[in-house]
Design a protein around this motif. Sequence first.
Motif, PDB file in Angstrom:
ATOM      1  N   UNK A  63       0.870  -1.170   0.000  1.00 53.92           N
ATOM      2  CA  UNK A  63       0.000   0.000   0.000  1.00 53.92           C
ATOM      3  C   UNK A  63       0.904   1.216   0.000  1.00 53.92           C
ATOM      4  N   UNK A  64       0.669   2.166  -0.915  1.00 56.13           N
ATOM      5  CA  UNK A  64       1.612   3.271  -1.066  1.00 56.13           C
ATOM      6  C   UNK A  64       0.934   4.506  -1.632  1.00 56.13           C
TER       7      UNK A  64
ATOM      8  N   UNK B  12       6.393   7.599  -3.480  1.00 53.66           N
ATOM      9  CA  UNK B  12       6.965   8.220  -2.278  1.00 53.66           C
ATOM     10  C   UNK B  12       7.398   7.069  -1.383  1.00 53.66           C
ATOM     11  N   UNK B  13       8.680   6.793  -1.389  1.00 51.65           N
ATOM     12  CA  UNK B  13       9.200   5.536  -0.844  1.00 51.65           C
ATOM     13  C   UNK B  13       8.898   5.356   0.634  1.00 51.65           C
ATOM     14  N   UNK B  14       8.882   6.452   1.406  1.00 52.77           N
ATOM     15  CA  UNK B  14       8.637   6.288   2.841  1.00 52.77           C
ATOM     16  C   UNK B  14       7.165   6.126   3.186  1.00 52.77           C
ATOM     17  N   UNK B  15       6.317   5.904   2.158  1.00 54.76           N
ATOM     18  CA  UNK B  15       4.903   5.595   2.426  1.00 54.76           C
ATOM     19  C   UNK B  15       4.557   4.143   2.119  1.00 54.76           C
ATOM     20  N   UNK B  16       5.488   3.365   1.593  1.00 48.30           N
ATOM     21  CA  UNK B  16       5.178   1.992   1.196  1.00 48.30           C
ATOM     22  C   UNK B  16       5.012   1.124   2.443  1.00 48.30           C
ATOM     23  N   UNK B  17       3.839   0.498   2.569  1.00 45.74           N
ATOM     24  CA  UNK B  17       3.529  -0.349   3.723  1.00 45.74           C
ATOM     25  C   UNK B  17       3.157  -1.757   3.263  1.00 45.74           C
TER      26      UNK B  17
ATOM     27  N   UNK C  27       2.784  -2.215   8.592  1.00 50.26           N
ATOM     28  CA  UNK C  27       4.168  -1.850   8.840  1.00 50.26           C
ATOM     29  C   UNK C  27       4.834  -1.303   7.587  1.00 50.26           C
ATOM     30  N   UNK C  28       5.741  -0.308   7.751  1.00 51.38           N
ATOM     31  CA  UNK C  28       6.533   0.138   6.598  1.00 51.38           C
ATOM     32  C   UNK C  28       7.348  -1.026   6.045  1.00 51.38           C
ATOM     33  N   UNK C  29       7.509  -1.067   4.740  1.00 54.15           N
ATOM     34  CA  UNK C  29       8.269  -2.154   4.130  1.00 54.15           C
ATOM     35  C   UNK C  29       9.689  -2.149   4.693  1.00 54.15           C
ATOM     36  N   UNK C  30      10.199  -3.318   5.037  1.00 53.87           N
ATOM     37  CA  UNK C  30      11.507  -3.417   5.690  1.00 53.87           C
ATOM     38  C   UNK C  30      12.656  -3.218   4.703  1.00 53.87           C
ATOM     39  N   UNK C  31      12.495  -3.778   3.517  1.00 53.76           N
ATOM     40  CA  UNK C  31      13.551  -3.655   2.517  1.00 53.76           C
ATOM     41  C   UNK C  31      13.042  -2.807   1.359  1.00 53.76           C
TER      42      UNK C  31
END
Length: 429
Positions: free
Chosen positions: A46-47, A56-61, A65-69
């Motif tokens: 979800x992004x 927007x990379x810091x919104x990818x979940x 939880x935010x994506x770890x990698x």
Amino acid sequence: MSKSIYDILKELLVDTFRYPSQIKDLQFDPNFAIRGLHYDFNNGWLMKIDNMANIQLNTVHVGREPIRNKNEVVDLHRGLHIAPDYLRNNMFQLNDLFSIPQACILSDVLQYFRENGISFHPRYLCDDVSHAARILHIGSRLTGMGGRLHASINKDIAKYLDPSPKLVEYLQHLRKGGKKTFLMTNSTLPFIDVGMTYLTSSPDWRDLFDCVIVSAGKPDFYHSRRPFRRTREPTWDAVQRFEPGEVYQGGNLNDFSKLTGWSGQRVLYFGDHVYSDLVDPTVQQGWRTGAIIHELAEEIEIRNTPSYRHTLSWLLRLEQLLKEAQSYDEHKRPDGLRGVIEAWRAERACVRLELKIVFNRHFGSVFRTHNNPTFFANKIRKFADIYTSSITNLNEAPQDYVFYPNRTYLPHERVVESLIDTGKVGHTF
């Protein structure tokens, strides 16, 4: 309303789609999601993406939880730009009023599956939630009361709506000024009658409109040739004209224009759904369109706070300092400048994060990524001539007021035209 939608969706997933019964224990979090997010069918991501389909990379979940990698996202797309084919075939945008509870249930169920080691495909989950959402809205043709959501709202209308004397005042003001008004909705007459009676504090709410269309079936309404029918009396005659105080159902856009004589840019049509309300009226009949975006009021309030303005001002100044510092000839740079630049870049990243989380700590603003409009905001700009948080805001403007669009700058125009705007460059004749 979002909590009610969330609760009905999780009940449908368990009772109709045979999901684990523990899903019913999930609780709606009103602070998690925003409208306009994209869901990746293949990966369950979800992004938020911008108007150019950049992530927007810091919104990818993944789940809650935010994506770890984050490199997984970059590697898949060979960068942060999503190719048009991938966007069209593998992603689903949640852009209507019901998208927040839908995004939440997608994320919560996905999180539950991951935590409990349940194998699943993200596409199946999305399909099931979308199917449940359709059931939530579809009602019995015999009762005409709409789906489970409508039934829930009608049981306690005061929980979902507030009387709106400003709306009544605005509609009356329009009619006194010689304007024609109409209401066109996909909802059924019994549901609309309960809601409009409460909203206007009058059972005679139909008198505020020259024409009322229910069960319109948008967006098919704009393309079909289905005839109009009367709703309050069981008649089978073709509708030849719209009678005052009557309510009609079904129909199509061409017949509506013929029966009313309303067409082209003389019509200003407001809606809250980009694809069901705004796209086709513009293309098919050349109507002017307006978008009702409720989130706008809160975002404007945040942007007007001194703390936000101060932070934004500091970000813009930082970026200007970085541009100037990087402009030094590489061989003539003062000692220590490279370290200063790196420190400013790190500070810029922190400030950008601060400006994101002030709206929503997970996804930021509904309308903006860092520098660009969001994909959702761009659709509003593309298909709506005007947008506002409430139609009653227009009561503050004279009826003959013309809203002129602001000039947008291309990168090569910005310096000179900004100087002109600020009066620092004049004209000679």
